[in-house]
Design an enzyme around this catalytic site. Structure first.
Site, PDB file in Angstrom:
ATOM      1  N   ASP A 191     -16.708  -9.549  -3.519  1.00 17.66           N
ATOM      2  CA  ASP A 191     -17.793  -9.224  -4.457  1.00 17.66           C
ATOM      3  C   ASP A 191     -19.124  -9.781  -3.929  1.00 17.66           C
ATOM      4  O   ASP A 191     -19.558 -10.859  -4.346  1.00 17.66           O
ATOM      5  CB  ASP A 191     -17.519  -9.833  -5.834  1.00 17.66           C
ATOM      6  CG  ASP A 191     -16.277  -9.267  -6.490  1.00 17.66           C
ATOM      7  OD1 ASP A 191     -15.921  -8.120  -6.178  1.00 17.66           O
ATOM      8  OD2 ASP A 191     -15.656  -9.966  -7.315  1.00 17.66           O
ATOM      9  N   CYS A 240      11.723   2.204   3.733  1.00 14.56           N
ATOM     10  CA  CYS A 240      10.825   1.325   4.483  1.00 14.56           C
ATOM     11  C   CYS A 240      11.640   0.341   5.333  1.00 14.56           C
ATOM     12  O   CYS A 240      12.217   0.736   6.325  1.00 14.56           O
ATOM     13  CB  CYS A 240       9.854   0.614   3.541  1.00 14.56           C
ATOM     14  SG  CYS A 240       8.430  -0.130   4.382  1.00 14.56           S
ATOM     15  N   HIS A 252       7.588   5.804   1.260  1.00 13.64           N
ATOM     16  CA  HIS A 252       8.110   5.342  -0.030  1.00 13.64           C
ATOM     17  C   HIS A 252       8.213   6.514  -0.999  1.00 13.64           C
ATOM     18  O   HIS A 252       7.210   6.895  -1.620  1.00 13.64           O
ATOM     19  CB  HIS A 252       7.183   4.267  -0.618  1.00 13.64           C
ATOM     20  CG  HIS A 252       7.252   2.963   0.091  1.00 13.64           C
ATOM     21  ND1 HIS A 252       8.063   1.926  -0.329  1.00 13.64           N
ATOM     22  CD2 HIS A 252       6.634   2.527   1.212  1.00 13.64           C
ATOM     23  CE1 HIS A 252       7.922   0.908   0.502  1.00 13.64           C
ATOM     24  NE2 HIS A 252       7.078   1.247   1.446  1.00 13.64           N
ATOM     25  N   GLU A 312       9.454   6.569  -3.890  1.00 15.91           N
ATOM     26  CA  GLU A 312       9.171   6.107  -5.256  1.00 15.91           C
ATOM     27  C   GLU A 312       7.681   5.969  -5.517  1.00 15.91           C
ATOM     28  O   GLU A 312       7.254   5.791  -6.675  1.00 15.91           O
ATOM     29  CB  GLU A 312       9.873   4.776  -5.515  1.00 15.91           C
ATOM     30  CG  GLU A 312       9.207   3.534  -4.967  1.00 15.91           C
ATOM     31  CD  GLU A 312       9.361   3.306  -3.467  1.00 15.91           C
ATOM     32  OE1 GLU A 312       8.913   2.255  -2.968  1.00 15.91           O
ATOM     33  OE2 GLU A 312       9.936   4.191  -2.790  1.00 15.91           O
ATOM     34  N   ASP A 355     -10.860  -1.797 -15.088  1.00 16.27           N
ATOM     35  CA  ASP A 355     -11.222  -3.176 -15.418  1.00 16.27           C
ATOM     36  C   ASP A 355     -10.635  -3.504 -16.779  1.00 16.27           C
ATOM     37  O   ASP A 355     -10.993  -2.884 -17.788  1.00 16.27           O
ATOM     38  CB  ASP A 355     -12.750  -3.333 -15.459  1.00 16.27           C
ATOM     39  CG  ASP A 355     -13.366  -3.365 -14.068  1.00 16.27           C
ATOM     40  OD1 ASP A 355     -12.603  -3.520 -13.107  1.00 16.27           O
ATOM     41  OD2 ASP A 355     -14.590  -3.235 -13.963  1.00 16.27           O
TER      42      ASP A 355
END
Length: 573
Positions: free
Chosen positions: A420, A85, A201, A203, A250
């Site tokens: 939200d 990057c 990337h 990785e 969550d």
């Protein structure tokens, strides 16, 4: 034949997710040492420079630590090098990315490759370029020896960047691969001799990325790294950014102090009191469900083909992240075995420790998560407060909000805003007095209000849906983009856990209002909900939780269904 031993020297300038690079390299069993002095650069057997964040920050650190000139000398001598990057971008002469004081002057790079790094045109495409895209080889290289070829180009790898190196004739000897983003060709990796670097990337590119790293390291060991040759180039060949399927977990702390994954409906899991034992249910919809340990579940989703995984700490408003050792531990363990992007959300804000009186800034809080293995942080309530202040001040940036402070160091691509909202139904647009509220007309296929209302606006909430604010989702999204966010995770309280599909009018309103990527969230229950939101809106990714947790639908089944309708997805064997 056994290959000679190899020690990898890691050039860590202090920003970005270095832990993931270290973990990916560790899978090959080579010792890894950190470069701490300029002298160690010249002594290195091979250098890996993983850069994530701002161009100016990377160059400033190289200069401050006395690494710039030794690194230039190392590269001029054609020593083995892998940049990732920013580790690729800094090889060029300069970048038009702004300097640390906000000036628009050009920032000078290492000057190994001619040319300037420039920004994608936000008027033509969504910026940053985030997600999985293909690569088209311009050279045959030992580095690509294990990377599976498919229809003339490699399978998808993961990108996250706003600036790019254009494909130019003068750089032809350097171009290893190119990639197309919404009509714009750019250099996705370079190699000349023993110097190699990627815009993507490895990785975070799953098995393909690990194969790339394996090819690079073995090429260094067997001395074949520089043995490249040019390939025929077909200018009519292009790649495509695929749509992402994201899985959310969550996470909350149970009575034993362990982190568990839970799922409820319409945010009831976030509203449940710690002492409430009645609202728990192990099966199906309608209750709060304990679904297992986060690292094990995340590993399962990685193996099943999730493009990204988001850990959302849903009780983080009760404490500061500095005290959140279990979540930091989860990230550290997950990043050892999961090689796709990890987002963490919850508690990303400035706060004061009540016990000591010490003030922790949002940047320090985010840095803890990044060092533990997160690639992106998701900001929720704090983004709403920042948007309110932004409009109250007439659209002035203070430089002190959590969005600004984190993106300034780690780059806009590291900052996700989680919104939200809930519907507020109205019979006519004239009912809304605040001009900043975007009123949405509900179509024939959209759910109407309880009294048949055909209009609504989307009111933002904070504290996990507990508190309503007088600001709409579109307004918050626009402010977040202006303050430096790189992506929007767009939830909907009305749809959460209902398995009836994403809120299409909401997704359409926000994705049309901003030029940064939007992730659709809340409501998915079957595969055609993903195709529906991708066909009807401009979202770049869609997120689900319960349907995958309960194994009602497999991730790859969703992706194969998307492909049937011409929506490109990342498919794994």
């Amino acid at each position: 034949m056994s290959l000679p031993p190899l020690t990898i020297s890691l050039l860590d300038y202090g920003a970005g997710n270095v832990r993931s690079v270290r973990n990916a390299l560790s899978t090959f069993g080579h010792p890894i040492v950190d470069i701490s002095t300029p002298e160690e650069i010249a002594e290195a057997q091979v250098i890996v420079f993983p850069g994530v964040g701002s161009y100016h920050c990377a160059m400033d650190v190289l200069k401050e630590r006395g690494w710039e000139e030794p690194l230039k000398e190392y590269l001029r001598k054609d020593r083995p090098y892998l940049g990732i990057c920013l580790g690729m971008q800094t090889l060029f002469e300069s970048s038009e990315e702004t300097s640390s004081n906000g000036d628009t002057q050009t920032v000078e790079g290492l000057g190994i490759i001619p040319g300037k790094i420039i920004k994608f045109d936000e008027k033509e495409r969504v910026v940053p370029h985030i997600g999985w895209n293909g690569i088209i080889p311009h050279q045959s290289s030992p580095v690509l020896r294990y990377v599976t070829q498919n229809n003339g180009h490699a399978k998808e790898v993961y990108f996250v960047h706003s600036y790019y190196a254009p494909v130019e004739d003068r750089d032809a000897p350097w171009v290893l691969t190119r990639t197309t983003y919404d009509g714009q060709e750019f250099v996705s990796s370079v190699q000349k001799g023993n110097v190699c670097a990627t815009q993507f990337h490895p990785e975070k590119s799953g098995g393909v990325g690990l194969d790339f790293l394996k090819g690079f390291l073995e090429s260094v060991q067997d001395g074949t790294l520089s043995k490249t040759s040019s390939l025929p180039i077909n200018p009519s060949q292009h790649t495509q950014l695929v749509k992402r399927v994201v899985v959310a977990l969550d996470v909350r702390t149970n009575d034993a102090g362990d982190l568990v994954v839970t799922k409820g409906d319409q945010y009831d899991v976030r509203e449940k009191d710690d002492n409430d034992t009645e609202n728990t249910n192990a099966n199906g919809k309608g209750g709060v469900r304990n679904l297992g340990k986060p690292v094990a579940l995340a590993q399962r989703y990685y193996d099943e083909g999730a493009d990204e995984i988001a850990f959302l700490n849903i009780t983080s408003f009760r404490q500061g992240v500095i005290d959140d050792m279990p979540m930091l531990g989860v990230l550290e363990e997950a990043s050892k075995r999961i090689f796709v992007p990890l987002t963490v959300g919850g508690g990303i804000r400035s706060y004061t420790d009540e016990a000591t009186g010490k003030v922790y800034g949002a940047l320090e809080v985010a840095s803890r998560y990044f060092r533990a293995g997160a690639d992106k942080v998701s900001i929720g309530s704090d983004a709403v407060y920042a948007a309110e202040e932004y409009y109250k001040s007439g659209g002035m940036r203070t430089g002190e909000t959590s969005i600004e402070s984190i993106s300034r160091v780690y780059g806009v691509q590291a900052v996700v805003i989680s919104i939200d909202p809930k519907r507020v139904y109205i019979t006519s647009p004239d009912e809304v007095a605040d001009s900043k509220h975007t009123v949405v007309a509900l179509g024939d296929e959209d759910k109407k209000g309880p009294n048949g209302e055909q209009y609504c606006w989307y009111q933002c909430t904070v504290k996990g849906g507990r508190e309503e604010r007088n600001i709409c989702a579109v307004t918050v999204a626009k402010a977040a983009e202006a303050l430096g966010a790189g992506e929007i995770m767009l939830n909907c309280i009305d749809s959460d856990g209902q398995c009836n599909g994403f809120d299409i009018p909401l997704m359409m309103a926000v994705s049309n209002a901003v030029s940064i990527p939007v992730i659709a969230s809340s409501g998915a229950g079957k595969a055609d909900h993903f195709t529906d939101v991708f066909k009807k809106t401009n979202v770049k990714a869609a997120l689900a939780a319960g349907m995958f947790h309960r194994k009602e639908v497999e991730i790859m089944d969703v992706k194969r269904y998307m492909e049937q309708f011409g929506i490109r997805a990342r498919l794994i064997a």
